[in-house]
Design a protein around this motif. Structure first.
Motif, PDB file in Angstrom:
ATOM      1  N   ILE A   1      37.786  47.661  35.907  1.00  0.00           N
ATOM      2  CA  ILE A   1      36.715  46.646  35.939  1.00  0.00           C
ATOM      3  C   ILE A   1      36.838  45.694  34.741  1.00  0.00           C
ATOM      4  CG2 ILE A   1      34.922  48.144  34.887  1.00  0.00           C
ATOM      5  CD1 ILE A   1      34.390  45.362  37.541  1.00  0.00           C
ATOM      6  N   LEU A   2      37.259  46.201  33.590  1.00  0.00           N
ATOM      7  CA  LEU A   2      37.480  45.286  32.450  1.00  0.00           C
ATOM      8  C   LEU A   2      38.563  44.264  32.803  1.00  0.00           C
ATOM      9  CD1 LEU A   2      37.359  47.713  29.353  1.00  0.00           C
ATOM     10  CD2 LEU A   2      35.698  45.918  29.906  1.00  0.00           C
ATOM     11  N   HIS A   3      39.609  44.751  33.440  1.00  0.00           N
ATOM     12  CA  HIS A   3      40.696  43.859  33.849  1.00  0.00           C
ATOM     13  C   HIS A   3      40.186  42.815  34.855  1.00  0.00           C
ATOM     14  CE1 HIS A   3      44.873  42.728  34.723  1.00  0.00           C
ATOM     15  NE2 HIS A   3      44.457  42.612  35.968  1.00  0.00           N
ATOM     16  N   ILE A   4      39.392  43.269  35.824  1.00  0.00           N
ATOM     17  CA  ILE A   4      38.861  42.351  36.847  1.00  0.00           C
ATOM     18  C   ILE A   4      38.022  41.256  36.185  1.00  0.00           C
ATOM     19  CG2 ILE A   4      37.214  42.165  38.775  1.00  0.00           C
ATOM     20  CD1 ILE A   4      38.209  44.976  39.691  1.00  0.00           C
ATOM     21  N   ILE A   5      37.160  41.651  35.239  1.00  0.00           N
ATOM     22  CA  ILE A   5      36.306  40.652  34.572  1.00  0.00           C
ATOM     23  C   ILE A   5      37.178  39.687  33.769  1.00  0.00           C
ATOM     24  CG2 ILE A   5      34.486  40.326  32.845  1.00  0.00           C
ATOM     25  CD1 ILE A   5      33.539  43.222  33.780  1.00  0.00           C
ATOM     26  N   GLY A   6      38.244  40.209  33.168  1.00  0.00           N
ATOM     27  CA  GLY A   6      39.173  39.345  32.450  1.00  0.00           C
ATOM     28  C   GLY A   6      39.802  38.297  33.366  1.00  0.00           C
TER      29      GLY A   6
ATOM     30  N   THR B   1      33.324  35.613  33.096  1.00  0.00           N
ATOM     31  CA  THR B   1      31.930  36.075  33.144  1.00  0.00           C
ATOM     32  C   THR B   1      31.072  35.276  34.118  1.00  0.00           C
ATOM     33  OG1 THR B   1      31.413  34.708  31.246  1.00  0.00           O
ATOM     34  CG2 THR B   1      31.812  37.034  30.816  1.00  0.00           C
ATOM     35  N   ALA B   2      31.585  34.130  34.592  1.00  0.00           N
ATOM     36  CA  ALA B   2      30.816  33.383  35.582  1.00  0.00           C
ATOM     37  C   ALA B   2      31.525  33.402  36.936  1.00  0.00           C
ATOM     38  CB  ALA B   2      30.603  31.953  35.127  1.00  0.00           C
ATOM     39  N   GLY B   3      32.596  34.193  37.042  1.00  0.00           N
ATOM     40  CA  GLY B   3      33.417  34.195  38.262  1.00  0.00           C
ATOM     41  C   GLY B   3      32.649  34.603  39.501  1.00  0.00           C
ATOM     42  N   GLY B   4      31.645  35.464  39.327  1.00  0.00           N
ATOM     43  CA  GLY B   4      30.900  35.962  40.482  1.00  0.00           C
ATOM     44  C   GLY B   4      29.509  35.366  40.617  1.00  0.00           C
ATOM     45  N   THR B   5      29.188  34.367  39.787  1.00  0.00           N
ATOM     46  CA  THR B   5      27.841  33.787  39.832  1.00  0.00           C
ATOM     47  C   THR B   5      27.527  33.274  41.239  1.00  0.00           C
ATOM     48  OG1 THR B   5      28.004  33.188  37.512  1.00  0.00           O
ATOM     49  CG2 THR B   5      26.299  32.066  38.779  1.00  0.00           C
ATOM     50  N   GLY B   6      26.343  33.629  41.728  1.00  0.00           N
ATOM     51  CA  GLY B   6      25.926  33.208  43.067  1.00  0.00           C
ATOM     52  C   GLY B   6      26.493  34.071  44.181  1.00  0.00           C
ATOM     53  N   HIS B   7      27.313  35.056  43.814  1.00  0.00           N
ATOM     54  CA  HIS B   7      27.988  35.887  44.809  1.00  0.00           C
ATOM     55  C   HIS B   7      27.599  37.362  44.675  1.00  0.00           C
ATOM     56  CE1 HIS B   7      30.558  32.344  44.587  1.00  0.00           C
ATOM     57  NE2 HIS B   7      31.078  32.678  45.755  1.00  0.00           N
TER      58      HIS B   7
ATOM     59  N   MET C   1      29.458  47.026  36.141  1.00  0.00           N
ATOM     60  CA  MET C   1      29.824  45.859  35.337  1.00  0.00           C
ATOM     61  C   MET C   1      30.017  44.584  36.168  1.00  0.00           C
ATOM     62  SD  MET C   1      32.055  47.376  32.171  1.00  0.00           S
ATOM     63  CE  MET C   1      32.030  45.811  31.297  1.00  0.00           C
ATOM     64  N   SER C   2      29.590  44.611  37.432  1.00  0.00           N
ATOM     65  CA  SER C   2      29.682  43.397  38.263  1.00  0.00           C
ATOM     66  C   SER C   2      28.952  42.245  37.588  1.00  0.00           C
ATOM     67  CB  SER C   2      29.053  43.642  39.634  1.00  0.00           C
ATOM     68  OG  SER C   2      29.717  44.682  40.296  1.00  0.00           O
ATOM     69  N   ILE C   3      27.823  42.555  36.970  1.00  0.00           N
ATOM     70  CA  ILE C   3      27.018  41.519  36.312  1.00  0.00           C
ATOM     71  C   ILE C   3      27.798  40.887  35.154  1.00  0.00           C
ATOM     72  CG2 ILE C   3      25.842  43.210  34.794  1.00  0.00           C
ATOM     73  CD1 ILE C   3      24.271  39.991  36.245  1.00  0.00           C
TER      74      ILE C   3
ATOM     75  N   ALA D   1      25.249  41.605  42.113  1.00  0.00           N
ATOM     76  CA  ALA D   1      25.483  42.911  42.728  1.00  0.00           C
ATOM     77  C   ALA D   1      26.949  43.095  43.062  1.00  0.00           C
ATOM     78  CB  ALA D   1      24.646  43.055  44.001  1.00  0.00           C
ATOM     79  N   GLY D   2      27.376  44.355  43.087  1.00  0.00           N
ATOM     80  CA  GLY D   2      28.718  44.721  43.517  1.00  0.00           C
ATOM     81  C   GLY D   2      28.595  45.842  44.530  1.00  0.00           C
ATOM     82  N   LEU D   3      29.562  45.953  45.426  1.00  0.00           N
ATOM     83  CA  LEU D   3      29.481  46.955  46.489  1.00  0.00           C
ATOM     84  C   LEU D   3      30.817  47.632  46.717  1.00  0.00           C
ATOM     85  CD1 LEU D   3      27.732  44.805  49.253  1.00  0.00           C
ATOM     86  CD2 LEU D   3      26.791  46.937  48.359  1.00  0.00           C
ATOM     87  N   VAL D   4      30.749  48.932  47.011  1.00  0.00           N
ATOM     88  CA  VAL D   4      31.895  49.629  47.585  1.00  0.00           C
ATOM     89  C   VAL D   4      31.373  50.247  48.882  1.00  0.00           C
ATOM     90  CG1 VAL D   4      33.523  51.546  47.346  1.00  0.00           C
ATOM     91  CG2 VAL D   4      32.985  50.122  45.358  1.00  0.00           C
ATOM     92  N   ALA D   5      32.094  50.078  49.971  1.00  0.00           N
ATOM     93  CA  ALA D   5      31.616  50.588  51.266  1.00  0.00           C
ATOM     94  C   ALA D   5      31.442  52.106  51.205  1.00  0.00           C
ATOM     95  CB  ALA D   5      32.599  50.215  52.371  1.00  0.00           C
ATOM     96  N   PRO D   6      30.327  52.613  51.729  1.00  0.00           N
ATOM     97  CA  PRO D   6      30.123  54.061  51.725  1.00  0.00           C
ATOM     98  C   PRO D   6      31.095  54.749  52.689  1.00  0.00           C
ATOM     99  CG  PRO D   6      28.377  52.991  52.988  1.00  0.00           C
ATOM    100  CD  PRO D   6      29.220  51.893  52.393  1.00  0.00           C
ATOM    101  N   ASP D   7      31.545  55.937  52.320  1.00  0.00           N
ATOM    102  CA  ASP D   7      32.476  56.693  53.163  1.00  0.00           C
ATOM    103  C   ASP D   7      32.201  58.182  53.007  1.00  0.00           C
ATOM    104  OD1 ASP D   7      33.383  57.269  50.641  1.00  0.00           O
ATOM    105  OD2 ASP D   7      35.303  56.218  50.840  1.00  0.00           O
TER     106      ASP D   7
END
Lengths: 200, 477
Positions: B193-198, B202-208, B231-233, B239-245
């Protein structure tokens, strides 16, 4: 909520990017059980610099703040909105806002205006010497010069801000619709919003 | 009849629409509400002043976490040890009074179930797949790891949910973060998740709302998914989601608030439909190659300031955006770092293992695995391990992890938010550095003047051992 139609006056030419709500109001100011008095803690870290804009007599009581991209990111603390209000700020202009901050600002009657970076840059320049004017009704930002920048705003938010409406009161008036949803959900999705009980 | 392919987010959203309005907003039903002491007092006060009730007290749980000291809370006689900070004590007392007054279950400071709200919700089976979950805390995104639509709200919204069990919301845009391939050995959910945010910023997901997709997440434990979604925020997404399984269902089943019997079967049947349909489209898509990810640390004062542990402190000139150059320079000044310094040469004086991001049992096991038979370095002055809840603490003690930490020279504490943010006595001193498993490296976040490097639990443990940021793979594996 105080209705807001028109904000005019000095604008603090802040301009910083990615200002998080920890910067707007640090955590140790969050230990309060009221909404008042947060202005003293607003931008505390930045205000340690004697040359900071917030304590500059030139911008004392300025109702407008001009910021950079992604203003209000990070923590969801509504104290950030309360802190701005306590400073006398009722309008923030930036190229973008974090979703949660924008929502918190709205609930407290603070107008957030999104403008493209070049227009924000122009306002930062104007604010060095002159006032800025925001009219919510016509959705435009103007300056004493020829600048005239239209902005978008959600119609529901605009309506609430103009009228100073209490959202909780509005939604409570829809009690029947909510009850109907609960009855429907109690059948199909009973495991979601049905009576929640703990195993003994 | 075939309906349009939908994303997971759209399915959960649609199931919770109470009313669609002409202006495009929706009244959305909220299934679960978690309340803590910091963002709720003004909401309860507003209800009281307006003579309003809580609509569904059974859908809300209150638990103190931010202000609580992580030292002992009861003396030998079982009497409450007073909290030194008057304001903290007052805020905690307000929650303890408000919750029962409004008919809400209160999990008290000495209950075994007490902990950080985002650890308590999933642990109690209160947070469930497919639910809408809110809390006056931006890390509510965490619960998305269960396949719940979970997001942080402000205090006015806390009041709105208490009074109406709904929120007025605009549907978010959808964003897919697709990770291809598998993680290399020694690389964890936190590094990912640190890599993803990098990558997204920090605004990459704003509105999403982000959905994390790919084999990595399918193979990940629920606890790892909670860390990622938490850490999606930090990537701007509410919000962040992983499909339930099946992994999710196995995790949820049997927990105190989880559905039972026929209700369980009915729930699982619906949960199995909660995945993004083939052919559904996202507004934004980011693809990441898992094999490129190394154990990751932060160098600056924004969570997007990430670098692989083998890398160096970047030069501000290396950024194209002039605003980012300015921000990077300010970060380096604050952090006291020189461009070009290898990250593994950065000495740390403090270690914090805890927070809603990384305080679950798997996190503690990962840290203990590194610390077993080792001792913290001389220059590490303060190192604490703060379990996410009383139940995590109990489990860790049953496994003997507490002894591993104590023998390694770390302190073993009571559950709470602790040194993630400077609201309780646990703080990093001004000018000192910490290797921290928390989620924010903002200026002053861990205490005025504190300098934070975000890391995984295993990396925090490795830093404790060597006294500097360290590639954990050099110690184990």
């Amino acid at each position: 909520m105080t209705p807001i139609r028109h904000v005019a006056g000095k604008a603090i030419p802040f301009g910083a990017k990615n200002v998080d709500t920890d910067i707007i109001i640090p955590a140790h100011w969050l230990k309060t059980i009221t909404r008042e008095g947060m202005g003293r803690g607003a931008f505390e870290v930045l205000r340690k610099d004697p040359d900071n804009l917030f304590d500059n007599p030139e911008y004392k009581g300025a109702p407008i703040l001009i910021a950079g991209d992604n203003f209000g990111c990070g923590s969801s603390r509504e104290h950030a909105a309360w802190a701005l209000l306590d400073l006398g700020i009722t309008c923030v202009i930036a190229p973008s806002f974090s979703d949660i901050f924008a929502s918190n600002a709205f609930k407290n009657g603070i107008l957030t205006v999104v403008l493209p970076q070049d227009q924000v840059d122009r306002l930062l320049e104007v604010a060095q010497t002159d006032p800025v004017d925001i009219d919510l009704e016509s959705q435009t930002v103007t300056t004493p010069f020829q600048d005239r920048f239209p902005f978008e705003i959600d119609p529901f938010r605009k309506h609430c801000l103009l009228e100073g409406l209490d959202e909780v009161g509005l939604t409570l008036a829809e009690n029947d619709v909510i009850s109907a949803y609960e009855r429907r959900a109690a059948g199909e999705l009973s495991f979601l919003s049905g009576k929640v009980e703990r195993a003994a | 009849m075939t309906s349009k392919p939908c994303t997971l987010y759209e399915k959960i959203w649609d199931a919770h629409v109470v009313e669609r309005r002409n202006d495009g907003s929706c009244l959305i039903y909220i299934d679960r509400h978690l309340v803590h002491e910091v963002t709720s007092p003004q909401a309860f006060e507003a209800l009281r002043l307006a003579g309003r009730k809580v609509r569904r007290p059974d859908l809300t749980i209150a638990v103190p976490d931010h202000n609580l000291p992580t030292t002992a809370r009861r003396d030998a006689a079982g009497k409450r040890i007073p909290i030194g900070d008057v304001e903290s004590a007052q805020q905690l007392a307000a929650l303890e009074t408000n919750a029962p007054e409004f008919g809400i279950r209160y999990i008290g400071d000495s209950d075994a179930e007490q902990g950080i709200v985002h650890v308590v919700g999933p642990e109690q089976g209160f947070s469930l797949p497919g639910t809408t979950i809110v809390c006056g805390d931006s890390h509510t995104a965490c619960h998305g790891g269960l396949g719940a639509l979970a997001f942080g709200i402000g205090t006015s919204e806390v009041e709105h949910v208490l009074a109406t069990q709904t929120l007025i919301l605009k549907q978010s845009k959808t964003m897919e973060v697709r990770v291809e391939g598998g993680l290399r050995p020694g690389v964890t959910a936190k590094d990912l998740i640190l890599h993803i945010i990098g990558v997204i910023g920090t605004a990459g997901g704003t509105g999403h709302v982000i959905e994390y997709r790919g084999k990595v997440f399918e193979e990940m434990s629920v606890e790892g998914r909670l860390t990622v979604c938490n850490m999606s925020i930090e990537g701007g997404a509410r919000a962040g989601l992983v499909a339930p399984d099946e992994t999710t269902f196995a995790y949820v089943q049997g927990r105190p608030y989880a559905p039972k019997g026929a209700e369980w079967d009915k729930a699982v049947a619906w949960w199995r439909t909660l995945h993004t349909d083939p052919g559904a489209s996202f507004d934004k898509s980011v693809v990441i190659n898992a094999a490129e990810i190394e154990p990751t640390v932060t160098w600056g004062t924004s969570p997007e300031d990430t670098v692989a542990i083998g890398g160096v402190v970047p030069s501000p000139d290396s950024f194209a955006d002039p605003n980012k150059q300015k921000a990077a320079q300010a970060s380096l000044d604050y952090m006291g770092l020189e461009p070009g310094t290898p990250m593994t040469e950065v000495e740390i004086q403090n270690v914090f293992i805890g927070s809603c991001t990384n305080s679950r049992i798997e996190d503690l096991r990962a840290a203990a695995a590194v610390l077993r038979g080792r001792h913290k370095a001389e220059n590490v002055k303060w190192a604490i391990v703060v379990p996410g809840s009383g139940l995590v603490k109990r489990q860790a003690e049953a496994e003997g992890l507490d002894k591993v930490f104590i023998e390694a020279g770390l302190e073993w504490r009571e559950p709470g938010c602790s040194a993630c943010l400077g609201m309780n006595p646990d703080k990093v001193p001004a000018g000192e550095r910490s290797a921290s498993t928390s989620n924010r490296n903002f200026m002053g976040r861990q205490g005025p003047g504190s300098r934070t490097h975000l890391v995984s639990p295993a990396m925090a443990a490795a830093a404790a051992v060597t006294g500097r940021l360290t590639d954990v793979r050099e110690l184990v594996g």
